[in-house]
Structure formats: structure tokens, C-alpha cells
Scaffold this active site. Sequence first.
Site, PDB file in Angstrom:
ATOM      1  N   PHE A  11       0.832  -1.217   0.000  1.00  0.00           N
ATOM      2  CA  PHE A  11       0.000   0.000   0.000  1.00  0.00           C
ATOM      3  C   PHE A  11       0.867   1.267   0.000  1.00  0.00           C
ATOM      4  CE2 PHE A  11      -1.794   2.524   3.779  1.00  0.00           C
ATOM      5  CZ  PHE A  11      -2.390   3.498   2.990  1.00  0.00           C
ATOM      6  N   ASN A  32       7.934  -9.877  -2.095  1.00  0.00           N
ATOM      7  CA  ASN A  32       7.637 -11.310  -2.300  1.00  0.00           C
ATOM      8  C   ASN A  32       6.148 -11.529  -2.555  1.00  0.00           C
ATOM      9  OD1 ASN A  32       6.465 -10.982   0.177  1.00  0.00           O
ATOM     10  ND2 ASN A  32       7.677 -12.547   1.231  1.00  0.00           N
ATOM     11  N   ALA A  79       7.618  -5.621   5.288  1.00  0.00           N
ATOM     12  CA  ALA A  79       7.378  -6.060   6.673  1.00  0.00           C
ATOM     13  C   ALA A  79       6.152  -6.951   6.728  1.00  0.00           C
ATOM     14  CB  ALA A  79       7.155  -4.839   7.575  1.00  0.00           C
ATOM     15  N   TYR A 146       5.179  -6.898  17.371  1.00  0.00           N
ATOM     16  CA  TYR A 146       5.352  -6.041  16.187  1.00  0.00           C
ATOM     17  C   TYR A 146       6.106  -4.765  16.556  1.00  0.00           C
ATOM     18  CZ  TYR A 146       4.091  -3.035  12.253  1.00  0.00           C
ATOM     19  OH  TYR A 146       4.137  -2.170  11.192  1.00  0.00           O
TER      20      TYR A 146
END
Length: 342
Positions: A11, A32, A79, A146
Site C-alpha cells: 500500500f 515477495n 514487513a 510487532y
Amino acid sequence: MDTVVTGGAGFIGSTLVDRLLGDGHRVHVIDNFSSGCRQNLAAAESSDFCTVYELDINGPELASVMDAARPEIVFHLAARVGVHTSVRDPLADAAVNVLGTINVAEAASKAGVRKVVFASSGGAIYGNADALPVAENAPSQPTSPYGAGKAAAEVYLNTYSQMHGLDCSHVALSNTYGPRQDHRGEAGVVAVFANALLAGKPTRLFGDGRNTRDYVYVDDVVDALVRTAIRGRAGARYNIGTGKQTTDRELHAIVAEAAGALDAPEFVPARLGDVRTSALDAIAAHRDLGWTPRMCLAEGIRRTIAHISQQAVMSSVPIPAQGQDDQALVKSTRRLSLKAPG
Ligand SMILES: Nc1nc2c(ncn2[C@@H]2O[C@H](COP(=O)(O)OP(=O)(O)O[C@H]3O[C@H](CO)[C@@H](O)[C@H](O)[C@@H]3O)[C@@H](O)[C@H]2O)c(=O)[nH]1
């Protein structure tokens, strides 16, 4: 100028790729496609200055790609995104967000990269801060793996700066929203609400609806990333947010109004790992980068809703099948200098 964007099919990454190409730079996208998608790169891939490499950031091929591309700037955005996915699977989170970042730092150092701009998380690394909006010198007290991984990745990149002189700046983003945000993942509440409400589906609020977040529009974030590449100080962290808090309940009402839908969410129990409140003080970004957010929330949400509606119309129109070439293509070697944003 040659640039690498890891996570360039995502995004924020794909919006950055479009901006860099528009500014005349050559962009090497590394993704990926685990959460990013090819459709986000539709415009970029028609450019002679864009090359797409489908690979993991924590794999051995990254070093060869970086070595061949010899970029001046690496924007590291790849990420596993999501507080809740990290609570469920902290090892998988760290494998990409920590080990993957170390692999990016290794490859960038060896390829003589001038600067790494790292997309950190202003919403997750500070945890439940004592005072809001939170400044960059606040302690790092993540409430989720995270957040811990993003904080660790910043430390690792700074360590590469000590060891090898790799210049890194960190952009600590607040809750980014806008066109192309994925609504199928667990994070990205604007996209989740907008897609559900436009489709007439039910929506949920976790907890009492009084959690707050600082919502920043994707074009403002991309502007901050570009400015950081040009003017960011080595080792510095820049909070990128508006400083304003919006409750989940308020956000739902704004999105429902823009979507022309009923504002009637269901309340469900709070989620483990969520911070209660969040807002970022972007004073260092104002001072060093000359950055300030331009988009107001109501207009940003209107644009997001318009984009989703347009995508829905386009996907209902049959499009002739096109052969998609997933191989990496080197299309041009033209070089241009990085323009300072206006
Ligand atoms: N995702 C989601 N969130 C909801 C929902 N209903 C209410 N929320 C509330 O919406 C707020 C934002 O949730 P997310 O969009 O999932 O984002 P986040 O957990 O704050 O984390 C995001 O922002 C960080 C930066 O602040 C990012 O670092 C992170 O990757 C992620 O994008 C939270 O208060 C959450 O409880 C829902 O159905 N789905």
C-alpha cells in the site's frame, strides 16, 4: 538516481514507487507479494525505469540484487504488518521484520548504499505513552511483538551505521490510510470499515470504541519518506503523524457518512496487544524535513472511498487477459538526480 523500495508492491510502498518514478528516478522494487499485489504496480510496471524483483528480504538473493542495482537510496518498507498477527506468531514477525532488516542492512552496506530510509512504527514502538502527542525521545515501551520488532530493527540499522558507516533514518509512521490499503489483513481499520460499509456488511469495534489513533494520509507519508531521503539526519527518527487523536467510534462515523452507510457498529471485546491511545508529535520532521501533513481526515477518507468505489466498478467490467511477466526486467539505465520536494 537509482533507488530500491523493499515492500514496493504494498500500500505505502507502491504509492512511493509511483512518486519516485514521477520524479524521474529509477526504482528497483523488491517484494515477495505475500501481502503486496501486482495490481498496485500496474502503472509502475509500464515505466522503463521500474524493475520488479520477486524475492524475500531475508533470502540470499537480496545481496546480489542490491549489488547489481547499486542504489543510492534504499527505502525499506517490506514487513509483516500487523499487531495481532505478531501476537499470534511472534517468531514469524521477527523473522521478517528483524532478521529481514538485518539482511537489508548487510546487503546495503556491501553495495555502498548512501542512505537507508526505514519505515518504523510510531503507533507501536512507544506503547501506551505517558503524554500525547508523543515525541521521538519518549521511551520505547512496545505492547506487541510487532512494536518490539520495529524498535529492534531501528537499533540494528543504527548498529550498521556504527560498524560500517551506513546512513539510516527512521520514519515512525502513525496509522496510515488511503487508496490501495488492504482490507483483507487484520490491520488498516479505515480500509476495513470502508470496504465493509460500501458492501453493506457489518462492522466491529474492539473494546469500548474509545481507543484513539492518529490517522495520516498515504501521500503525506510518501512525501515524508522522500524528504527523509534528502534531508534526514543519520540515525534520526522522525515521527510522522498529525498529532490529532480520533476515537474508533468517531472514525466509524466519518467513514459511514462518506460511504453513505448506517453508522451502527457492533462492539466486541478488546484485542491483546492494542495500545489504548496514540498520537505523534512530528516536530523533528517539521524542523529537519520541512514536512507537514496536508490532508485532513474527512477529505482523505472521501478520496479513499472514491478509490474503492472506482476499483469496484472497474473490476466488474471485463478486461482483456494480458500476459503477465513475473520475471525481473532491467529496462533502462538512465540516471537522474533526486529533486527536492517543493
Ligand atoms: N483492524 C481493525 N481495527 C479495528 C476494527 N474495529 C476497530 N478497530 C480499531 O481501529 C484502531 C486501529 O486498528 P488497526 O487499523 O488495526 O491499526 P493498529 O493496530 O493501530 O496498527 C496499525 O498502525 C500502526 C501505526 O500506528 C502500524 O505500525 C501497524 O502496522 C498497523 O498498520 C484500533 O483501535 C482498533 O481497535 C476492525 O474491525 N479492524
